[in-house]
Write a protein that holds these residues in place. Structure first.
Motif, mmCIF file in Angstrom:
data_model
loop_
_atom_site.group_PDB
_atom_site.id
_atom_site.type_symbol
_atom_site.label_atom_id
_atom_site.label_comp_id
_atom_site.label_asym_id
_atom_site.label_seq_id
_atom_site.Cartn_x
_atom_site.Cartn_y
_atom_site.Cartn_z
ATOM 1 N N ASP A 27 -11.296 9.195 3.691
ATOM 2 C CA ASP A 27 -11.470 7.768 3.411
ATOM 3 C C ASP A 27 -10.531 6.962 4.298
ATOM 4 O O ASP A 27 -9.321 6.949 4.094
ATOM 5 N N ASP A 83 -6.888 10.680 2.103
ATOM 6 C CA ASP A 83 -6.931 9.254 1.785
ATOM 7 C C ASP A 83 -6.084 8.510 2.808
ATOM 8 O O ASP A 83 -4.851 8.538 2.759
ATOM 9 N N THR A 112 -11.133 3.667 4.788
ATOM 10 C CA THR A 112 -11.408 2.285 4.435
ATOM 11 C C THR A 112 -10.140 1.448 4.573
ATOM 12 O O THR A 112 -9.088 1.809 4.039
ATOM 13 N N GLY A 113 -10.221 0.376 5.302
ATOM 14 C CA GLY A 113 -9.057 -0.485 5.457
ATOM 15 C C GLY A 113 -8.040 0.013 6.458
ATOM 16 O O GLY A 113 -7.045 -0.673 6.723
ATOM 17 N N THR A 150 0.864 -1.186 0.000
ATOM 18 C CA THR A 150 0.000 0.000 0.000
ATOM 19 C C THR A 150 0.887 1.218 0.000
ATOM 20 O O THR A 150 1.573 1.499 0.973
ATOM 21 N N ARG A 193 -6.553 5.185 3.531
ATOM 22 C CA ARG A 193 -6.774 3.761 3.335
ATOM 23 C C ARG A 193 -5.524 2.955 3.715
ATOM 24 O O ARG A 193 -4.417 3.291 3.309
ATOM 25 N N GLY A 194 -5.749 1.923 4.508
ATOM 26 C CA GLY A 194 -4.644 1.050 4.887
ATOM 27 C C GLY A 194 -3.653 1.665 5.844
ATOM 28 O O GLY A 194 -2.558 1.127 6.042
ATOM 29 N N ARG A 207 -2.103 6.924 2.225
ATOM 30 C CA ARG A 207 -2.323 5.482 2.104
ATOM 31 C C ARG A 207 -1.133 4.693 2.651
ATOM 32 O O ARG A 207 0.009 4.968 2.306
ATOM 33 N N PRO A 264 -13.758 1.895 8.527
ATOM 34 C CA PRO A 264 -13.695 0.427 8.563
ATOM 35 C C PRO A 264 -14.964 -0.107 9.229
ATOM 36 O O PRO A 264 -15.649 0.609 9.974
ATOM 37 N N ARG A 266 -15.632 7.768 5.229
ATOM 38 C CA ARG A 266 -15.694 6.316 5.043
ATOM 39 C C ARG A 266 -14.817 5.635 6.099
ATOM 40 O O ARG A 266 -13.644 5.988 6.256
#
Length: 283
Positions: free
Chosen positions: A246, A226, A248-249, A182, A228-229, A208, A270, A268
């Motif tokens: 975001d 962002d 997410t993840g 990622t 994510r992860g 990320r 998890p 957004r």
């Protein structure tokens, strides 16, 4: 019979506070300091002035408006009901001796730390990328669960810091594995562990796969970022703006962290966490 009574490792749902099964321990055992989070000073071991005889908060629906934002952020990860119903077998601190109450108040913060570790270990075991360390994580989870079931005297003598360090070694490796592959726009997985990002202008930032372990993101502008992860363990998100970000993840993100932040319906998250109620009230 519930898992926490049967002796099996706690499930994710049991690692959330259940006030109906607790004797209001966070409102008694813990100290408050008058600040932006708490309207009054309260020493450890003294019941909050808003705590009723039924162990319920008398101003629960108006905590933020009455100056008790810190109460809406806090979560015991299920330690309250564990200490109330398991460690002390359902015996109320109000009805027992002063020594009984003292032992209960001493045990609560210890079990709370252990339950937080259980939360992280449970989440780590749900990450497929962490399979190489799943065996070690399961062993740590079982050991941590056993520690939560010790007697009050054993809990008082427990070196929680040493156990946390053992677990942290596994969680660090989990983070490395989970973030592998990622990368942000610059092709690197940045390590911003412990970084001072208070008030940072990070709107739309590509974060990320970044490690934000223990980072200070107080009042940071993370709108549209962002994440994510990203590894969020211990990141201080007080008053951080996560509007439309975001996550997410993102992993090791807890409900208390989000409760301390600002966000929107467009943020957004998890599946392990939910949108705080106060986010919906924002204009």
């Amino acid at each position: 019979m519930p898992d926490h009574i049967a002796g099996r490792p706690s499930s994710a749902t049991e690692l959330r506070g259940d006030c109906a099964q607790c004797f209001g321990l966070c409102c008694v055992a813990l100290p408050f300091a008058a600040s932006a989070d708490f309207a009054v000073d309260k020493p450890a071991g003294k019941p909050c002035r808003n705590l009723g005889d039924d162990h319920r908060c008398g101003i629960h629906a108006d905590l933020r408006q009455r100056g008790f934002t810190g109460c809406t952020v806090y979560d015991c990860f299920g330690a309250g009901q564990k200490v109330s119903q398991v460690t002390f077998g359902g015996q109320d601190w109000r009805t027992g001796s002063k020594e009984h109450a003292r032992q209960m108040f001493d045990a609560f913060p210890v079990v709370r730390q252990l339950h937080e570790l259980l939360w992280y270990l449970t989440e780590a075991l749900g990450l497929s990328a962490a399979r190489p360390v799943h065996a070690g994580l399961r062993t740590a989870l079982e050991k941590t669960e056993r520690l939560t079931r010790q007697t009050p005297a054993e809990l008082a003598a427990l070196d929680v810091a040493a156990h946390r360090q053992e677990v942290n070694t596994l969680l660090l490796r989990t983070s490395e594995l989970a973030r592998e592959g990622t990368r942000g726009k610059n092709g690197k997985k940045k390590d911003r562990r412990g970084a001072d990002l208070m008030g940072a202008r990070l709107k739309g930032a590509d974060l990320r796969g970044v490690s934000l372990r223990g980072a200070y993101l107080i009042a940071a502008d993370l709108r549209d970022a962002d994440l994510r992860g990203a590894d969020m363990i211990g990141a201080d998100l007080r008053d951080a703006d996560l509007t439309d970000a975001d996550l997410t993840g993102a992993f090791f993100l807890t409900q208390p962290q989000l409760n301390a932040a600002r966000g929107s319906a467009g943020t957004r998250l998890p599946e392990s966490v939910t949108h705080p109620v106060h986010w919906a009230a924002r204009r």
